[in-house]
Design an enzyme around this catalytic site. Structure first.
Site, PDB file in Angstrom:
ATOM      1  N   ASP A 190      43.128   9.274  29.462  1.00 53.46           N
ATOM      2  CA  ASP A 190      42.946  10.238  30.550  1.00 53.46           C
ATOM      3  C   ASP A 190      43.059  11.642  29.954  1.00 53.46           C
ATOM      4  OD1 ASP A 190      44.601  10.772  33.798  1.00 53.46           O
ATOM      5  OD2 ASP A 190      43.081  11.917  32.681  1.00 53.46           O
ATOM      6  N   ILE A 198      25.083   8.753  32.076  1.00 51.75           N
ATOM      7  CA  ILE A 198      24.366   9.483  31.020  1.00 51.75           C
ATOM      8  C   ILE A 198      25.061   9.288  29.683  1.00 51.75           C
ATOM      9  CG2 ILE A 198      23.430  11.740  30.339  1.00 51.75           C
ATOM     10  CD1 ILE A 198      23.702  12.513  33.362  1.00 51.75           C
ATOM     11  N   ASN A 207      35.343   5.882  36.734  1.00 52.29           N
ATOM     12  CA  ASN A 207      34.036   5.754  37.390  1.00 52.29           C
ATOM     13  C   ASN A 207      33.093   4.963  36.491  1.00 52.29           C
ATOM     14  OD1 ASN A 207      32.040   6.092  39.300  1.00 52.29           O
ATOM     15  ND2 ASN A 207      31.358   8.063  38.482  1.00 52.29           N
ATOM     16  N   SER A 239      24.681  21.441  34.752  1.00 54.93           N
ATOM     17  CA  SER A 239      23.786  20.958  35.802  1.00 54.93           C
ATOM     18  C   SER A 239      22.961  22.099  36.385  1.00 54.93           C
ATOM     19  CB  SER A 239      24.632  20.309  36.910  1.00 54.93           C
ATOM     20  OG  SER A 239      23.845  20.081  38.055  1.00 54.93           O
ATOM     21  N   SER A 251      17.776   6.767  54.529  1.00 54.46           N
ATOM     22  CA  SER A 251      17.612   7.961  55.372  1.00 54.46           C
ATOM     23  C   SER A 251      17.085   9.084  54.497  1.00 54.46           C
ATOM     24  CB  SER A 251      18.960   8.375  55.975  1.00 54.46           C
ATOM     25  OG  SER A 251      19.435   7.369  56.824  1.00 54.46           O
ATOM     26  N   LEU A 303      19.700   9.761  45.497  1.00 53.83           N
ATOM     27  CA  LEU A 303      18.511   9.152  46.100  1.00 53.83           C
ATOM     28  C   LEU A 303      18.108   7.831  45.462  1.00 53.83           C
ATOM     29  CD1 LEU A 303      16.027   9.351  48.008  1.00 53.83           C
ATOM     30  CD2 LEU A 303      14.849  10.558  46.153  1.00 53.83           C
ATOM     31  N   TYR A 332      32.172  20.850  43.055  1.00 55.20           N
ATOM     32  CA  TYR A 332      31.579  20.213  41.854  1.00 55.20           C
ATOM     33  C   TYR A 332      30.724  21.240  41.113  1.00 55.20           C
ATOM     34  CZ  TYR A 332      27.954  18.085  39.094  1.00 55.20           C
ATOM     35  OH  TYR A 332      27.063  17.812  38.070  1.00 55.20           O
ATOM     36  N   PHE A 362      30.995  14.599  28.499  1.00 52.06           N
ATOM     37  CA  PHE A 362      30.463  14.191  29.813  1.00 52.06           C
ATOM     38  C   PHE A 362      31.579  14.023  30.835  1.00 52.06           C
ATOM     39  CE2 PHE A 362      26.114  13.289  28.771  1.00 52.06           C
ATOM     40  CZ  PHE A 362      26.094  12.789  27.475  1.00 52.06           C
ATOM     41  N   ARG A 364      20.476  17.325  55.024  1.00 51.61           N
ATOM     42  CA  ARG A 364      21.852  17.194  54.512  1.00 51.61           C
ATOM     43  C   ARG A 364      22.362  18.585  54.153  1.00 51.61           C
ATOM     44  NH1 ARG A 364      22.899  13.662  49.084  1.00 51.61           N
ATOM     45  NH2 ARG A 364      21.625  15.315  48.191  1.00 51.61           N
ATOM     46  N   LYS A 395      31.654  13.817  39.487  1.00 48.09           N
ATOM     47  CA  LYS A 395      30.328  14.439  39.671  1.00 48.09           C
ATOM     48  C   LYS A 395      29.730  14.236  41.068  1.00 48.09           C
ATOM     49  CE  LYS A 395      27.580  10.504  38.396  1.00 48.09           C
ATOM     50  NZ  LYS A 395      26.246  10.126  37.959  1.00 48.09           N
ATOM     51  N   LYS A 446      31.098  23.298  37.201  1.00 42.77           N
ATOM     52  CA  LYS A 446      30.113  23.428  36.127  1.00 42.77           C
ATOM     53  C   LYS A 446      29.943  24.899  35.741  1.00 42.77           C
ATOM     54  CE  LYS A 446      29.319  19.139  35.484  1.00 42.77           C
ATOM     55  NZ  LYS A 446      29.832  18.501  34.259  1.00 42.77           N
TER      56      LYS A 446
HETATM   57  C1  WQD Z   1      17.927  14.246  45.778  1.00 41.37           C
HETATM   58  C2  WQD Z   1      17.068  14.429  47.014  1.00 41.37           C
HETATM   59  C3  WQD Z   1      18.327  14.662  49.052  1.00 41.37           C
HETATM   60  C4  WQD Z   1      19.973  10.617  49.138  1.00 41.37           C
HETATM   61  C5  WQD Z   1      22.901  16.115  42.878  1.00 41.37           C
HETATM   62  C6  WQD Z   1      23.760  17.127  42.159  1.00 41.37           C
HETATM   63  C7  WQD Z   1      23.314  17.254  40.729  1.00 41.37           C
HETATM   64  C8  WQD Z   1      23.350  15.903  40.109  1.00 41.37           C
HETATM   65  C9  WQD Z   1      22.382  14.988  40.861  1.00 41.37           C
HETATM   66  C10 WQD Z   1      25.431  15.275  39.116  1.00 41.37           C
HETATM   67  C11 WQD Z   1      17.627  15.469  47.981  1.00 41.37           C
HETATM   68  C12 WQD Z   1      17.487  13.392  49.075  1.00 41.37           C
HETATM   69  C13 WQD Z   1      19.296  11.763  48.746  1.00 41.37           C
HETATM   70  C14 WQD Z   1      19.577   9.932  50.310  1.00 41.37           C
HETATM   71  C15 WQD Z   1      17.843  11.543  50.642  1.00 41.37           C
HETATM   72  N1  WQD Z   1      24.650  15.373  40.173  1.00 41.37           N
HETATM   73  N2  WQD Z   1      18.242  12.206  49.498  1.00 41.37           N
HETATM   74  N3  WQD Z   1      18.525  10.420  51.021  1.00 41.37           N
HETATM   75  O1  WQD Z   1      21.520  16.529  45.499  1.00 41.37           O
HETATM   76  O2  WQD Z   1      19.412  16.930  44.109  1.00 41.37           O
HETATM   77  O3  WQD Z   1      21.587  16.595  42.956  1.00 41.37           O
HETATM   78  O4  WQD Z   1      22.877  14.893  42.199  1.00 41.37           O
HETATM   79  O5  WQD Z   1      25.215  15.610  38.012  1.00 41.37           O
HETATM   80  O6  WQD Z   1      24.181  18.124  40.042  1.00 41.37           O
HETATM   81  O7  WQD Z   1      23.587  18.382  42.774  1.00 41.37           O
HETATM   82  O8  WQD Z   1      20.514  14.685  44.083  1.00 41.37           O
HETATM   83  O9  WQD Z   1      19.901  12.333  44.509  1.00 41.37           O
HETATM   84  O10 WQD Z   1      21.650  13.428  46.008  1.00 41.37           O
HETATM   85  O11 WQD Z   1      19.275  14.082  46.235  1.00 41.37           O
HETATM   86  O12 WQD Z   1      16.878  11.959  51.312  1.00 41.37           O
HETATM   87  O13 WQD Z   1      20.155   8.886  50.715  1.00 41.37           O
HETATM   88  O14 WQD Z   1      17.060  13.204  47.745  1.00 41.37           O
HETATM   89  O15 WQD Z   1      18.289  15.292  50.316  1.00 41.37           O
HETATM   90  O16 WQD Z   1      16.536  16.158  48.558  1.00 41.37           O
HETATM   91  P1  WQD Z   1      20.733  16.257  44.277  1.00 41.37           P
HETATM   92  P2  WQD Z   1      20.398  13.553  45.219  1.00 41.37           P
END
Ligand code: WQD
Length: 339
Positions: free
Chosen positions: A58, A12, A35, A125, A217, A201, A150, A81, A296, A85, A154
């Site tokens: 750092d 971001i 990262n 977040s 998955s 995701l 995490y 930022f 999950r 995370k 925040k």
């Molecule tokens: C989204 C959806 C998973 C991976 C987190 C943090 C948030 C921000 C974004 C940092 C969920 C599903 C995911 C996979 C899946 N992070 N999924 N298979 O958990 O909503 O948010 O990341 O700033 O603060 O909380 O994001 O992308 O991990 O998951 O089915 O291989 O996709 O179960 O429903 P999340 P995500």
């Protein structure tokens, strides 16, 4: 005007640097490259034609933060930022997360408070809401006990800023609570660079489609949602980046109504995991290989933003939709894999 962007070579952060430079700001980036990569600078230059000043630093080293701010006492604003995370990683490495996400915030605020101009934008977040009782989620929704270290960093970060603003009226700050940032700049010069197996995701979708991963998955198909999969508010990272510029300008122009404000940044539309996959298939012409598996740990059922305050008070709203974001994510994946 000079703006400090900590973590400015991150996902971001780099997109925000581009938008800041497009608006004519002089950008100074601090990043520890834990990262991210210095190559991201080339992408920023390729897009905006301007090379931001970069200092590898750092922020956990207090002396280095002090000397940075002595050198750059003319900073008009800070967009912070820099933080770790990864939700899952934070569960296994809590102390690393508290040190990296909290100590750094304290050191930056301590040095910022010595400057004449103290404008601070904090990367927060929607995770602070946990599973909200009401949807869409507004800024008045209660902050719930964090589901991960995490998320806790925040929440603690917001409290630190709030407490500091109470005793320092010169510090003007805005906390931006992101929903789910996805996608990449349409030029495919910058984007998300997950290290190792993606936790999020969308990078997992694009890495599966490009052949790096066998199969996606889908974590859970039995949630109380229309298609049984979790719902999220997927916001294009470029829309998100633009919100940071608008928020900074709000402080620079003294339009803030208090010296600590909070805004949710989302599209206001919830999309399920299966809908996200359908969007990817639509824009890529591919048929994603996925299977539905167990839930999950720690996932909330649904989260999407009430955007009224961001639209009406901040004066910002998203312009790009899920398909735009998915198409940009796919273009970026193909670019970095030279496909
Ligand atoms: C989204 C959806 C998973 C991976 C987190 C943090 C948030 C921000 C974004 C940092 C969920 C599903 C995911 C996979 C899946 N992070 N999924 N298979 O958990 O909503 O948010 O990341 O700033 O603060 O909380 O994001 O992308 O991990 O998951 O089915 O291989 O996709 O179960 O429903 P999340 P995500």
């Amino acid at each position: 005007m000079k703006v400090l962007v900590t973590g400015g070579l991150g996902f971001i952060g780099s997109h925000t640097v581009v938008e800041l430079q497009n608006e004519g700001f002089e950008v100074v980036i601090i990043d520890d490259l834990s990262n991210s990569s210095e190559d991201v600078l080339d992408g920023i230059v390729a897009i905006s034609g301007v090379k931001p000043h970069f200092e590898k630093l750092d922020l956990k080293v207090k002396e280095d933060v002090i000397s940075f701010f002595k050198k750059h006492s003319d900073v008009a604003g800070v967009i912070h930022f820099a933080a770790s995370k990864a939700v899952g990683e934070s569960v296994n490495k809590p102390l690393m997360y508290y040190e990296n996400n909290i100590n750094t915030l304290v050191y930056v605020l301590q040095e910022l408070s010595k400057l004449n101009t103290q404008n601070f934008i904090f990367s927060s977040s929607c995770t602070v809401y946990g599973q909200a009782d009401e949807l869409p989620i507004s800024e008045n929704a209660p902050v719930k006990p964090a589901e991960s270290p995490y998320g806790n960093t925040k929440q603690i970060g917001e409290e630190i800023i709030k407490d500091t603003c109470k005793i320092n009226e010169n510090l003007n700050s805005i906390a931006l609570r992101y929903f789910n940032p996805i996608g990449a700049h349409f030029s495919a010069e910058i984007g998300e660079l997950p290290i190792g197996v993606p936790q999020n995701l969308v990078p997992y979708i694009t890495q599966t489609a490009i052949g790096m991963r066998e199969q996606l998955s889908v974590f859970g198909g039995d949630y109380p949602t229309p298609d049984g999969t979790c719902i999220r508010d997927y916001i294009h990272v470029v829309d998100l980046a633009k919100a940071h510029v608008v928020a900074l300008q709000r402080l620079l122009e003294n339009k803030n109504v208090s010296n600590y404000e909070v805004f949710n940044l989302g599209t206001g539309t919830g999309s399920s995991v299966l809908e996200a996959i359908q969007s990817f298939d639509r824009v890529s012409g591919k048929k994603l290989n996925y299977k539905i598996v167990d839930r999950r740990e720690g996932d909330v059922v649904a989260a999407y933003a009430e955007t009224k305050k961001a639209n009406d008070v901040l004066g910002w709203k998203t312009e790009l939709n899920l398909d735009d974001a998915m198409a940009s994510a796919w273009k970026w994946e193909q670019k970095i894999r030279n496909k």
